[in-house]
Structures are given as structure tokens and as C-alpha cells.
Design an enzyme around this catalytic site. Structure first.
Site, PDB file in Angstrom:
ATOM      1  N   ASP A 187       0.902  -1.080   0.064  1.00  0.00           N
ATOM      2  CA  ASP A 187       0.322  -0.219  -0.228  1.00  0.00           C
ATOM      3  C   ASP A 187       0.669   1.427  -0.012  1.00  0.00           C
ATOM      4  O   ASP A 187       2.349   1.072  -0.205  1.00  0.00           O
ATOM      5  CB  ASP A 187      -0.767   0.108   1.225  1.00  0.00           C
ATOM      6  CG  ASP A 187      -2.297   0.676   0.786  1.00  0.00           C
ATOM      7  OD1 ASP A 187      -2.370   1.233   0.297  1.00  0.00           O
ATOM      8  OD2 ASP A 187      -3.083   0.410   1.530  1.00  0.00           O
ATOM      9  N   ASP A 242      -9.577   3.517  -4.750  1.00  0.00           N
ATOM     10  CA  ASP A 242     -10.320   3.665  -4.096  1.00  0.00           C
ATOM     11  C   ASP A 242     -11.409   2.400  -4.492  1.00  0.00           C
ATOM     12  O   ASP A 242     -11.958   3.321  -4.622  1.00  0.00           O
ATOM     13  CB  ASP A 242      -9.932   2.537  -2.168  1.00  0.00           C
ATOM     14  CG  ASP A 242      -9.014   2.603  -1.647  1.00  0.00           C
ATOM     15  OD1 ASP A 242      -8.330   2.070  -1.979  1.00  0.00           O
ATOM     16  OD2 ASP A 242      -8.722   2.765  -0.282  1.00  0.00           O
TER      17      ASP A 242
HETATM   18  C1  LIG Z   1     -17.113   6.137  -4.511  1.00  0.00           C
HETATM   19  O1  LIG Z   1     -16.309   6.420  -5.103  1.00  0.00           O
HETATM   20  C2  LIG Z   1     -16.607   7.249  -7.043  1.00  0.00           C
HETATM   21  C3  LIG Z   1     -16.002   6.477  -7.406  1.00  0.00           C
HETATM   22  O2  LIG Z   1     -14.688   6.831  -6.920  1.00  0.00           O
HETATM   23  C4  LIG Z   1     -16.433   8.628  -5.373  1.00  0.00           C
HETATM   24  O3  LIG Z   1     -16.720   9.254  -6.295  1.00  0.00           O
HETATM   25  C5  LIG Z   1     -17.183   8.377  -4.308  1.00  0.00           C
HETATM   26  O4  LIG Z   1     -17.488   9.584  -3.979  1.00  0.00           O
HETATM   27  C6  LIG Z   1     -16.673   7.453  -3.603  1.00  0.00           C
HETATM   28  N1  LIG Z   1     -18.390   7.489  -2.406  1.00  0.00           N
HETATM   29  C7  LIG Z   1     -17.786   7.024  -1.881  1.00  0.00           C
HETATM   30  C8  LIG Z   1     -19.203   6.709  -0.394  1.00  0.00           C
HETATM   31  O5  LIG Z   1     -16.955   7.100  -0.914  1.00  0.00           O
END
Ligand SMILES: *[C@@H]1O[C@H](CO)[C@@H](O)[C@H](O)[C@H]1NC(C)=O
Ligand SMILES: *[C@@H]1O[C@H](CO)[C@@H](O)[C@H](O)[C@H]1NC(C)=O
Ligand SMILES: *[C@@H]1O[C@H](CO)[C@@H](O)[C@H](O)[C@H]1NC(C)=O
Ligand SMILES: *[C@@H]1O[C@H](CO)[C@@H](O)[C@H](O)[C@H]1NC(C)=O
Length: 428
Positions: A187, A242
Site C-alpha cells: 500500500d 479505492d
Molecule cells: C465511491 O467512489 C466514487 C468513484 O471513485 C466516488 O466518486 C464516490 O465519492 C465514492 N463514494 C463514497 C461513499 O466513498
């Protein structure tokens, strides 16, 4: 006693090594260029499926001839892991049949280690959650015919603030090897602002020096475009931040680097979320289909001890897994878009045996018809193909010529294999 065990582990991994030594990388699309087949494909084939960087960078540790498969603890358990969970997951991978389908890595993510190194400077497993130690766990997992993966960080701490391996690469690699670890996810937290190109190679060299074949999975979140340099460093490299269990897909970011993937080194858009509850059945099916087509690692991220029938159906689809594990190892990609915000998409890629995988992915909010035209797939318009539906597990009636269309539900993905049959007489 300790020394003896260490020697044993070394000998063990050297024996395994011999089996892998000298494995040759599958030749790049050579068969597609043979005259006898070229008539199926148009001149654009090589442009659409640009593989100019395929296999040029190789770590040469004999691993990753196809994308890695298995399970990782993070997406479901986060920091709440224990040796009991790892063992029960190992048992579940075997008893459900997932292990036999290729999911052979059991990968522990962050939080396995104590907050401090011991007096000799060595990493120590958390005494409460991993009281038997990692060597015992590796023995257990190996006893079930599977491989054990571990986690560390190219920084001074891991993301959950356990000791990192930066400046401890040799000690930590030797320790992992002595435990019989088969895989390292590495990581990127607390990295002191040192660039990844400087921090990731030392662990590669340290793993190599152990003499053990240890899969090296770079997790530097796509910083500094690892596809451009990481093939010589790791067996896979994250191309994105992530993943999370929502419909906001990161597939598009990974798509950009398609020409760099190949046997020995894979683009990694992060582990699967299938079965974690945040998406619909159709969305999970699309997620799994596109990950398989992109030659992404298939690392299950749910609780395999407690899967629904739908989750199991998706993860155990042999035909979709076979696309991912196809020996040609060319990453499929987005080849055509239409509709509002380009939400009607055709993704495709070459497979061994002059076949193509074709996915019709509807990212629109309602059911639509999606059409794959032959010129978007690099097929001559006169080429006839037989079409197999990988989710229905059956041949589509009648061969297709010049285009293929299907109705696709909202957020769903249909996946097919096209096998060229003949070219109509007029062009021969
Ligand atoms: C989930 O991943 C998307 C794409 O990277 C991002 O736009 C979004 O904010 C993320 N949602 C959360 C709840 O972390
Ligand atoms: C170590 O690196 C060399 C040079 O790339 C390679 O030939 C060898 O297979 C590697 N060994 C292991 C165990 O990874
Ligand atoms: C798992 O750990 C996270 C912190 O990493 C915590 O927020 C969460 O409540 C825990 N979940 C369970 C089910 O214990
Ligand atoms: C199994 O999963 C279901 C949701 O699919 C959940 O409600 C249940 O608590 C889980 N059981 C265990 C033992 O984790």
C-alpha cells in the site's frame, strides 16, 4: 528451532520455484496476424486493440501469467479480521467450490500486525487477533491447497497505522518468506512524499532476494501512472483510488491503460465488491463482467462464508472466469459508446482461438437496445460469427453478420463470445 523453520521455508519455496522457472510469456497476438485468419479482421483490429506495450515490461518472477484470483479481507471486514475469519474463509472457498474455479489466494489486508515492531525490529502479528502467528496460518491455508497473501505499506505506517515496510524491505520480505507467504499487497500510506518509482522497487528486490516466488501487487492508487513503469516492478498495479460498493464505476480510469496489460503484469482497478449489498444484481453482474473482460484481478471482497445464491452465481460463472483467465492475456476495452452521456456502451477484447469477448453494458437508467457494429470490433463486415451468451450459458440462435444487437436492462451487462466462422463469398 526458528532457524530450522526458516531453512525449511526457503527450501520449500525453491522447490516451487523450479516449476515456474523459465515460463515463457504468451506471444503477442501472433496468431491474429496469420494470413489464414486475417480475413476475419479488418485493418483497424490492431488499432482498436492496441497492444503495442503488451508484455514489454516483465518482472520475470514466473507469476501472473493470468490475472490473480482469490479473496481479500478489506472490502467486507476492513480492520475487523482475525485468524479465525481467515481460516473460515479458506474453508468456505474450498467447500463452495470457488477455490476449484481458480480463486486460490487468501489475502489478508491491513490490521494483521501489532502496532509496534519487536525489539529486534521485526513485524509481529497482532497477539489478540492472530495469536497462532502467520506461519501457522500459511500452513493451514497451504494444507487446503490455497495460497496466503499478506499486506504491508511502502511508507512508515500502513493506512491503519501499523508499522510500514519503507526502509525495512529486506527484513520484512525475509520474514514474509520465512512464514511461507505467497503474495504481498503493498500500500501507499504515510509515504513521506517520496515518489512511488523510488519506494516500490526496493521491495521487489527484497522479495526477489528471498528466492521465493512471491506475487508482488502494487497498491499505489495509480499515482504517477504506474502502467508506464510498474511492469518491471510488480505483477499488478492499481490504476485507481479505492473502489467502493456503489454504482460509481472506476472502470473508465482503468480502461485508459489497456495496451499495457499482459501476461506477467496487470492493471488493477481494485478488488470486487460483488456481494457486499450496495449494488443490485444487475450492477454486480456488470461489475464482474467488465472486471473479467479488462483482465483485472478477480479478488472477491465479500464474506464468502455467507453468500446469497445470486452472489455465488455471479462469482462462480465459469465462462466469465475463463474470459479473465484466457491465455492470450489481452485487456478488453471500451470500443463504442452512444446514448445520453455515452451510457450505452460496447466493450470488447481479443481472446485466444481468434475469438472476441463482447460486452453490451447499459449504464443508462432504463432498458435499451445496444448494437455492436463489426467495424467497432475490428471485424470485416462480411465475417460471420457464432455468438455464445455467457450469462444465459447458451448459443444465440443463428450466426451474426455485420452487427449484433440485444436489449439490455438498466445497469445490466450482457456478455458474449464471438467465434468467427466464415467470410461471405463475395469478398474472398
Ligand atoms: C465511491 O467512489 C466514487 C468513484 O471513485 C466516488 O466518486 C464516490 O465519492 C465514492 N463514494 C463514497 C461513499 O466513498
Ligand atoms: C529474481 O530476478 C531475476 C531477474 O529478473 C529473475 O530471473 C528471477 O526469476 C527472480 N527470482 C525470483 C524468485 O523472483
Ligand atoms: C469494522 O471496523 C471498522 C473500522 O475499521 C468499524 O468502523 C466497523 O464498525 C467494524 N465493523 C464491524 C462489523 O465490526
Ligand atoms: C449473512 O448475510 C445476511 C445478509 O445477506 C445478514 O443479514 C446476516 O447477518 C449474515 N449472517 C452472518 C452470520 O454474518
Amino acid at each position: 528451532m526458528k532457524k530450522k523453520r526458516f531453512v525449511f521455508a526457503l527450501v520449500l519455496c525453491l522447490i516451487i520455484d523450479v516449476g515456474f522457472a523459465g515460463r515463457v510469456v504468451v506471444p503477442l497476438l501472433q496468431s491474429y496476424e496469420k494470413a489464414s485468419y486475417s480475413r476475419f479482421f479488418s485493418r483497424n483490429f490492431g488499432k482498436i486493440f492496441d497492444t503495442s506495450n503488451y508484455g514489454i515490461l516483465q518482472l520475470n518472477n514466473g507469476l501472473a501469467s493470468t490475472p490473480q484470483m482469490g479473496w481479500n479481507s478489506w472490502n467486507f471486514f476492513a480492520c475487523n479480521i482475525s485468524e479465525t475469519i481467515i481460516k473460515e474463509t479458506t474453508d468456505a472457498l474450498v467447500s463452495t467450490g470457488l477455490a476449484e474455479l481458480g480463486y486460490d489466494h487468501v489475502n489478508i489486508d491491513d490490521c494483521w500486525s501489532s502496532p509496534l515492531r519487536d525489539l529486534k525490529g521485526q513485524l509481529v502479528p497482532d497477539t489478540i487477533t492472530f495469536p497462532s502467528g502467520i506461519k501457522a496460518l500459511a500452513d493451514y491455508v497451504h494444507g487446503k491447497g490455497l495460497k496466503l497473501g499478506i499486506y504491508s505499506d511502502a511508507g512508515v505506517f500502513t493506512c491503519q497505522v501499523r508499522p510500514g515496510s519503507l526502509f525495512h524491505e529486506k527484513d520484512d520480505a525475509a520474514l514474509f518468506a520465512s512464514w511461507g507467504v505467497d503474495y504481498l499487497k503493498y500500500d501507499n500510506c504515510f509515504n513521506l512524499g517520496i515518489e512511488p518509482k523510488k519506494r516500490y522497487p526496493p521491495m521487489r528486490d527484497a522479495l526477489n532476494e528471498t528466492g521465493c516466488s512471491i506475487f508482488y501487487s502494487l497498491c499505489e492508487w495509480g499515482v504517477d501512472d504506474p502502467a508506464l513503469w510498474a511492469g518491471k516492478v510488480g505483477n499488478s498495479w492499481r490504476t485507481t483510488g479505492d473502489i467502493n460498493d456503489t454504482w460509481a464505476s472506476i472502470a473508465d480510469i482503468n480502461d485508459k491503460w489497456a495496451s499495457y496489460a499482459g501476461p506477467g503484469g496487470w492493471n488493477d482497478p481494485d478488488m470486487l465488491e460483488v456481494g457486499n449489498g450496495g449494488m443490485s444484481y444487475q450492477e454486480y453482474r456488470a461489475h464482474f463482467s467488465i472486471w473479467a473482460l479488462m483482465k483485472a484481478p478477480l479478488l472477491i471482497g465479500c464474506d464468502v462464508r455467507n453468500m446469497t445464491a445470486e452472489t455465488f452465481e455471479i462469482l462462480s460463472n465459469k465462462e466469465v472466469i475463463a474470459v479473465n483467465q484466457d491465455p492470450l492475456g489481452v485487456q478488453g476495452r471500451k470500443v463504442y459508446v452512444s446514448g445520453t452521456d455515452n451510457c450505452l456502451q460496447v466493450w470488447a477484447g481479443p481472446l485466444s482461438g481468434h475469438r472476441l469477448v463482447v460486452a453490451l453494458w447499459n449504464r443508462c437508467p432504463k432498458a435499451e437496445t445496444i448494437t455492436a457494429q463489426w467495424d467497432a470490433l475490428g471485424l470485416e463486415s462480411s465475417t460471420k460469427v457464432s455468438v455464445r451468451d455467457l450469462w444465459q450459458h447458451k448459443q444465440v440462435t443463428g450466426d451474426a453478420v455485420s452487427s449484433f444487437a440485444a436489449q439490455v436492462d438498466a445497469h445490466d451487462c450482457q456478455m458474449y463470445i464471438f467465434t468467427p466462422r466464415t467470410v461471405t463469398r463475395s469478398v474472398i
